[in-house]
Design a protein around this motif. Structure first.
Motif, PDB file in Angstrom:
ATOM      1  N   SER A   3       0.835  -1.202   0.000  1.00 43.64           N
ATOM      2  CA  SER A   3       0.000   0.000   0.000  1.00 43.64           C
ATOM      3  C   SER A   3       0.866   1.246   0.000  1.00 43.64           C
ATOM      4  CB  SER A   3      -0.922   0.000   1.221  1.00 43.64           C
ATOM      5  OG  SER A   3      -0.171  -0.037   2.416  1.00 43.64           O
ATOM      6  N   THR A   4       0.570   2.161  -0.918  1.00 42.39           N
ATOM      7  CA  THR A   4       1.350   3.393  -1.033  1.00 42.39           C
ATOM      8  C   THR A   4       0.944   4.360   0.069  1.00 42.39           C
ATOM      9  OG1 THR A   4       1.454   3.117  -3.427  1.00 42.39           O
ATOM     10  CG2 THR A   4       1.955   5.301  -2.552  1.00 42.39           C
ATOM     11  N   PRO A   5       1.901   4.854   0.851  1.00 41.93           N
ATOM     12  CA  PRO A   5       1.560   5.779   1.936  1.00 41.93           C
ATOM     13  C   PRO A   5       1.253   7.167   1.403  1.00 41.93           C
ATOM     14  CG  PRO A   5       3.928   5.515   1.791  1.00 41.93           C
ATOM     15  CD  PRO A   5       3.340   4.559   0.786  1.00 41.93           C
ATOM     16  N   ASP A   6       0.530   7.940   2.197  1.00 41.62           N
ATOM     17  CA  ASP A   6       0.272   9.341   1.864  1.00 41.62           C
ATOM     18  C   ASP A   6       1.482  10.149   2.307  1.00 41.62           C
ATOM     19  OD1 ASP A   6      -0.634  11.879   1.413  1.00 41.62           O
ATOM     20  OD2 ASP A   6      -2.258  11.814   2.879  1.00 41.62           O
ATOM     21  N   LEU A   7       2.204  10.696   1.342  1.00 39.06           N
ATOM     22  CA  LEU A   7       3.416  11.464   1.653  1.00 39.06           C
ATOM     23  C   LEU A   7       3.208  12.960   1.393  1.00 39.06           C
ATOM     24  CD1 LEU A   7       6.126   9.077   0.124  1.00 39.06           C
ATOM     25  CD2 LEU A   7       5.265   9.155   2.478  1.00 39.06           C
ATOM     26  N   THR A   8       1.978  13.388   1.410  1.00 35.98           N
ATOM     27  CA  THR A   8       1.660  14.799   1.176  1.00 35.98           C
ATOM     28  C   THR A   8       2.400  15.700   2.168  1.00 35.98           C
ATOM     29  OG1 THR A   8      -0.541  14.207   0.389  1.00 35.98           O
ATOM     30  CG2 THR A   8      -0.189  16.496   1.033  1.00 35.98           C
ATOM     31  N   GLY A   9       3.116  16.675   1.627  1.00 36.32           N
ATOM     32  CA  GLY A   9       3.837  17.615   2.473  1.00 36.32           C
ATOM     33  C   GLY A   9       5.187  17.126   2.957  1.00 36.32           C
ATOM     34  N   LYS A  10       5.567  15.897   2.590  1.00 37.16           N
ATOM     35  CA  LYS A  10       6.847  15.340   3.027  1.00 37.16           C
ATOM     36  C   LYS A  10       7.962  15.735   2.063  1.00 37.16           C
ATOM     37  CE  LYS A  10       5.050  13.036   6.482  1.00 37.16           C
ATOM     38  NZ  LYS A  10       5.324  13.433   7.891  1.00 37.16           N
ATOM     39  N   LEU A  11       9.160  15.819   2.606  1.00 33.31           N
ATOM     40  CA  LEU A  11      10.344  16.110   1.799  1.00 33.31           C
ATOM     41  C   LEU A  11      11.214  14.856   1.774  1.00 33.31           C
ATOM     42  CD1 LEU A  11      12.022  18.294   0.281  1.00 33.31           C
ATOM     43  CD2 LEU A  11      13.159  18.765   2.459  1.00 33.31           C
ATOM     44  N   ALA A  12      11.449  14.330   0.580  1.00 33.51           N
ATOM     45  CA  ALA A  12      12.199  13.075   0.440  1.00 33.51           C
ATOM     46  C   ALA A  12      13.444  13.270  -0.402  1.00 33.51           C
ATOM     47  CB  ALA A  12      11.311  12.006  -0.187  1.00 33.51           C
ATOM     48  N   LEU A  13      14.569  12.812   0.089  1.00 29.31           N
ATOM     49  CA  LEU A  13      15.829  12.854  -0.648  1.00 29.31           C
ATOM     50  C   LEU A  13      16.132  11.441  -1.140  1.00 29.31           C
ATOM     51  CD1 LEU A  13      19.118  14.593   0.554  1.00 29.31           C
ATOM     52  CD2 LEU A  13      19.130  12.454  -0.698  1.00 29.31           C
ATOM     53  N   VAL A  14      16.315  11.300  -2.448  1.00 29.73           N
ATOM     54  CA  VAL A  14      16.588   9.992  -3.052  1.00 29.73           C
ATOM     55  C   VAL A  14      17.898  10.064  -3.828  1.00 29.73           C
ATOM     56  CG1 VAL A  14      15.746   8.167  -4.577  1.00 29.73           C
ATOM     57  CG2 VAL A  14      14.108   9.566  -3.282  1.00 29.73           C
ATOM     58  N   THR A  15      18.864   9.234  -3.475  1.00 28.89           N
ATOM     59  CA  THR A  15      20.124   9.191  -4.221  1.00 28.89           C
ATOM     60  C   THR A  15      20.049   8.115  -5.300  1.00 28.89           C
ATOM     61  OG1 THR A  15      21.252   7.581  -2.774  1.00 28.89           O
ATOM     62  CG2 THR A  15      21.385   9.916  -2.161  1.00 28.89           C
TER      63      THR A  15
END
Length: 250
Positions: A3-15
Motif C-alpha cells: 500500500s502506497t503511503p500518503d506522503l503529502t507535504g513530506k520532503l524526500a531525498l533519493v540518491t
C-alpha cells in the motif's frame, strides 16, 4: 508491503535517482505527494525524471552530484536546512557494482571506488542529513543493501564487503535512535531488471525479473508514518522483515 503511503507535504531525498530503482522510488514518492530532492550524476536522467514528476502534478528539486564529491554531500545538508528546515525521508539508494574479481587480483582503484561510493558517501549523507531527519515528526531512512552482504560469494568481495559495512552502519545508527520517532531500516531489493543487474549477471533474461517500478512499489511503503520497524532489513522478494540475515553456512 504494497500500500502506497500518503506522503503529502513530506520532503524526500533519493540518491541514485536518475535510473533504475532510485528513479522509480522518486517517481512514486512524488506521486504520493512528497517533494523529491533527486540526487544523481546523470543530468539527462534527472531531467527526464523531473519531466515525468511534473507531468503527473508532482514537485522535484534536481541535484546533479557525483557522490565521490564528499564535500558536496556535506554542503547538501546545509542547503536543505536553509531552504526547508528539515528532511522527512532519506532513501540512500546509490551504489556501484565495481569489478567482480578475485580479492587478490582486485585493483586498488576499483576497491577504493566501491568503498567511496557505497560506504563513505552513504555515511557522509547520513551525517549530513541526520540533524534534519531528527527535526521531522516522523523521520524515515531507507538504506539499500543486498543479500550478498550475508553470503560468501566468490568474486564479489568488493561489493559484498561494502554492503556488509553499510548494513552494520545502518543498524548501529538505528540503535542510537531507537527511543525517538525516527525509523531507520535496510532493504534488500532482490534481483531487479536494472543495468547493474545486467552487468552482474549478463546471461540472465531481463524479462524473468521484476521491473524497477515493481520493486520500488514494495520499498516506498517503508516511508509510511505508521511504520514501527526500525533497525530491520526488509526483503523485497519474500516480503518479510528480519533483524538480520544470517550468513550462508560454510
Amino acid at each position: 508491503m504494497t500500500s502506497t503511503p500518503d506522503l503529502t507535504g513530506k520532503l524526500a531525498l533519493v540518491t541514485g535517482a536518475s535510473r533504475g530503482i532510485g528513479y522509480e522510488i522518486a517517481l512514486q514518492m512524488a506521486a504520493a505527494g512528497a517533494h523529491v530532492i533527486a540526487v544523481a550524476r546523470t543530468v539527462g536522467g534527472l531531467e527526464e525524471l523531473d519531466d515525468k514528476i511534473k507531468a503527473a502534478g508532482g514537485e522535484a528539486t534536481l541535484v546533479p552530484l557525483d557522490l565521490k564529491d564528499l564535500e558536496a554531500i556535506d554542503r547538501l545538508g546545509g542547503v536543505i536546512a536553509e531552504r526547508w528546515g528539515k528532511l522527512d525521508i532519506l532513501v540512500a539508494n546509490a551504489g556501484i557494482l565495481g569489478a567482480l574479481t578475485p580479492v587478490g587480483q582486485m585493483k586498488a582503484k576499483d576497491f577504493e571506488a566501491v568503498m567511496t561510493v557505497n560506504v563513505t558517501a552513504t555515511w557522509r549523507m547520513i551525517r549530513s542529513v541526520d540533524p534534519l531527519l531528527r527535526l521531522s515528526e516522523a523521520g524515515r531512512a531507507i538504506v539499500v543493501s543486498s543479500s550478498v552482504a550475508h553470503k560468501v560469494k566468490p568474486y564479489w568481495g568488493g561489493y559484498a564487503t561494502s554492503k556488509a559495512a553499510i548494513d552494520m552502519l545502518t543498524r548501529v545508527w538505528a540503535a542510537e535512535n531507537a527511543k525517538g520517532p525516527m525509523r531507520i531500516n535496510l532493504v534488500n531489493p532482490g534481483p531487479t531488471r536494472t543495468a547493474m543487474r545486467a552487468q552482474a549477471v549478463p546471461g540472465e533474461k531481463p524479462e524473468s525479473l521484476p521491473t524497477p517500478a515493481q520493486t520500488a512499489a514494495k520499498i516506498v511503503p517503508m516511508a509510511a508514518k505508521d511504520l514501527t520497524h526500525t533497525g530491520k532489513i526488509f526483503d523485497v522478494p519474500t516480503d518479510t522483515w528480519t533483524d538480520a540475515a544470517l550468513p550462508t553456512p560454510l
